[in-house]
Design a protein around this motif. Structure first.
Motif, PDB file in Angstrom:
ATOM      1  N   ILE A  83      33.657  44.481  44.883  1.00  0.00           N
ATOM      2  CA  ILE A  83      33.653  43.843  43.564  1.00  0.00           C
ATOM      3  C   ILE A  83      34.820  44.319  42.699  1.00  0.00           C
ATOM      4  O   ILE A  83      35.543  43.517  42.108  1.00  0.00           O
ATOM      5  CB  ILE A  83      32.312  44.117  42.841  1.00  0.00           C
ATOM      6  CG1 ILE A  83      31.161  43.483  43.620  1.00  0.00           C
ATOM      7  CG2 ILE A  83      32.347  43.555  41.418  1.00  0.00           C
ATOM      8  CD1 ILE A  83      29.779  43.922  43.154  1.00  0.00           C
ATOM      9  N   LEU A 379      29.893  40.208  38.970  1.00  0.00           N
ATOM     10  CA  LEU A 379      29.948  39.200  40.028  1.00  0.00           C
ATOM     11  C   LEU A 379      29.266  37.913  39.578  1.00  0.00           C
ATOM     12  O   LEU A 379      29.709  36.805  39.932  1.00  0.00           O
ATOM     13  CB  LEU A 379      29.277  39.749  41.289  1.00  0.00           C
ATOM     14  CG  LEU A 379      29.713  39.171  42.639  1.00  0.00           C
ATOM     15  CD1 LEU A 379      31.191  39.386  42.869  1.00  0.00           C
ATOM     16  CD2 LEU A 379      28.908  39.808  43.763  1.00  0.00           C
ATOM     17  N   ARG A 383      31.935  35.016  39.742  1.00  0.00           N
ATOM     18  CA  ARG A 383      31.720  34.093  40.874  1.00  0.00           C
ATOM     19  C   ARG A 383      30.307  33.536  40.810  1.00  0.00           C
ATOM     20  O   ARG A 383      29.431  33.891  41.606  1.00  0.00           O
ATOM     21  CB  ARG A 383      31.977  34.829  42.185  1.00  0.00           C
ATOM     22  CG  ARG A 383      33.400  35.349  42.314  1.00  0.00           C
ATOM     23  CD  ARG A 383      33.568  36.269  43.493  1.00  0.00           C
ATOM     24  NE  ARG A 383      33.295  35.580  44.747  1.00  0.00           N
ATOM     25  CZ  ARG A 383      33.250  36.182  45.934  1.00  0.00           C
ATOM     26  NH1 ARG A 383      33.433  37.492  46.011  1.00  0.00           N
ATOM     27  NH2 ARG A 383      33.001  35.503  47.025  1.00  0.00           N
TER      28      ARG A 383
END
Length: 483
Positions: A83, A379, A383
């Motif tokens: 990450i 995250l 995303r």
């Protein structure tokens, strides 16, 4: 080319069995004194134990999402590296190799020696030299076992887990008998919340750090995510069953202690379970130190095994010397990684005191947990379309992060030297990363020196690279393509 011994399949089996054996840790025989000391009352210490289990449940749910979203071995280290990139992942690995595992091993080994020696020194503390010497012998013996055979190490873990369960069941049953006979004065609300001095937020934070040491195995399941059948169903199911069960066992164990011991007696004891056994078990009091010694012996064995897996993941990413990723050609055991952990543990054994070491390692543990769960939030934002077989409610990581920030902030304020030292050691990894990992154009003599050291280590330890599992090394290509 990479070479693999036919016995390498036992590594996965051993790893899975060791994590199972660490669900209920030997920390429950270590932490009660520290929790009570910082909480200041029986009632508040019990609240800390219950809330500590709840916080672990929140963290476990977040790790379950990360475990199936980033299916790589290495737990926290692999998630943070994926990450946030190499530097943050390296700092987490650096602190784990130098602080987390060696310090945890040192604490458990000191507890083992204290419980073995305490019956021989009933009216005083065991000598400093004696406890350190016995703890060192224990570490050296179990390192030799883990270097010799994965199968031996696994069998030791399975057998010695029985000692852990025997001790806890005995304590809880005897405590319930005491309560049924009316011996619960220390547990009455009017007495349980009597404070010798007004509790501060900083001291309560340190009480949580002490309790977190006993709960510190809650993220071990993420080291075997790839071996779990249907993780989308079974990971949450394991959390819903195991965390409440462990919380109940730990709370009932503390209630049992207070059914027969005053807070002053518990704080004065160097081995709480031994004192409990001497007061209530009479001629069978010898069962307690033996059971706890078996438990801590198995705990050391389990942590030694897990630490070698982390070293393998770090070396595979290029963050540690490749020698640490090698295993014995015939026995398939990670001898270089085990020797590194053994040496670091013995050094810490000689300079640390148990309860300060617990605050020290628990602070770094919580720091790494928070960074990992912050990665989950990052995250989610960066995303959002990434495939997530498990997706927890956003309130879960946010609640954990709020608790994390308060806990670490006040712990650092209350114990600036102990907690600050851990942060300093972690930050020393920054120059090591840029010199050892990021700097690619090193002089040729450095590469030649490293090659010679690696070759010499291979000859001395008789180790080679294991065959890599493509599923572990393959990045999230498919996920990134669809993101």
């Amino acid at each position: 080319s990479l070479r693999k011994s036919p016995m390498c399949g036992h590594i996965q089996q051993g790893k899975q069995n060791h994590n199972t054996g660490n669900i209920i840790g030997s920390g429950i025989f270590i932490s009660p004194k520290g929790v009570l000391e910082h909480a200041g009352s029986v009632g508040l210490s019990l609240i800390v134990w219950v809330c500590g289990g709840g916080i672990c449940a929140l963290g476990s749910l977040c790790y379950a999402e990360l475990g199936v979203t980033i299916p790589k071995s290495g737990g926290d280290y692999s998630y943070v590296t994926e990450i946030f990139g190499g530097l943050v992942g390296f700092l987490l690995l650096w602190s784990a190799v130098l602080i987390m595992y060696p310090t945890t091993l040192a604490v458990i080994a000191l507890t083992f020696s204290n419980y073995v020696l305490q019956p021989a020194f009933q009216n005083c503390l065991p000598p400093f030299i004696a406890t350190r010497l016995l703890a060192t012998i224990c570490i050296l013996f179990l390192t030799w076992v883990n270097c010799s055979s994965v199968r031996w190490a696994t069998r030791i873990q399975d057998v010695f887990t029985v000692g852990k369960l025997l001790a806890l069941v005995l304590i809880i049953v005897v405590g319930l008998v005491q309560i049924s006979r009316g011996h619960y004065d220390a547990l009455r609300p009017s007495v349980a919340f009597e404070f010798s001095e007004d509790p501060s937020v900083g001291q309560i934070a340190l009480a949580f750090l002490q309790a977190s040491f006993a709960y510190s195995g809650w993220n071990f399941l993420n080291y075997v995510t790839e071996e779990v059948v249907e993780p989308r169903k079974n990971l949450p199911r394991a959390i819903y069953v195991s965390i409440p069960l462990v919380t109940l066992v730990y709370t009932m164990t503390n209630i049992a202690y207070f059914s027969s011991m005053t807070p002053q007696e518990l704080l004065a004891s160097n081995a709480v379970a031994v004192t409990f056994g001497e007061k209530l078990l009479g001629m069978f009091s010898w069962v307690m130190p033996i059971s706890v010694a078996l438990s801590t012996f198995g705990g050391i064995n389990g942590y030694l095994f897990t630490s070698s897996r982390l070293c393998f993941s770090g070396a595979r990413e290029g963050h540690l010397p490749y020698l640490l990723a090698m295993i014995h050609l015939k026995n398939c055991t990670p001898i270089p990684a085990l020797l590194l952990c053994c040496i670091a543990t013995i050094i810490i054994l000689c300079i640390g005191e148990t309860h300060n070491l617990i605050n020290y390692v628990s602070f770094i543990n919580y720091l790494s947990y928070g960074v990992t769960i912050a990665g989950l939030l990052y995250l989610r934002k960066k995303r959002p379309n990434l495939a997530r077989p498990i997706k927890v409610n956003m309130l879960v990581p946010i609640t954990y992060m709020i608790f994390w920030a308060v806990l670490l902030g006040f712990s650092l304020y209350s114990e600036p030297v102990v907690c600050g030292l851990g942060m300093v050691i972690m930050l020393t990894g920054v120059p090591v990363y840029f010199v050892g990992v990021q700097w690619k154009e090193k002089p040729k003599w450095i590469y030649r020196l490293l090659e010679k050291v690696t070759y010499m280590g291979q000859k001395v330890c008789y180790v080679v690279f294991p065959q890599e599992d493509p599923s572990e090394t393959e990045p999230l290509t498919a996920s990134k393509a669809t993101d």
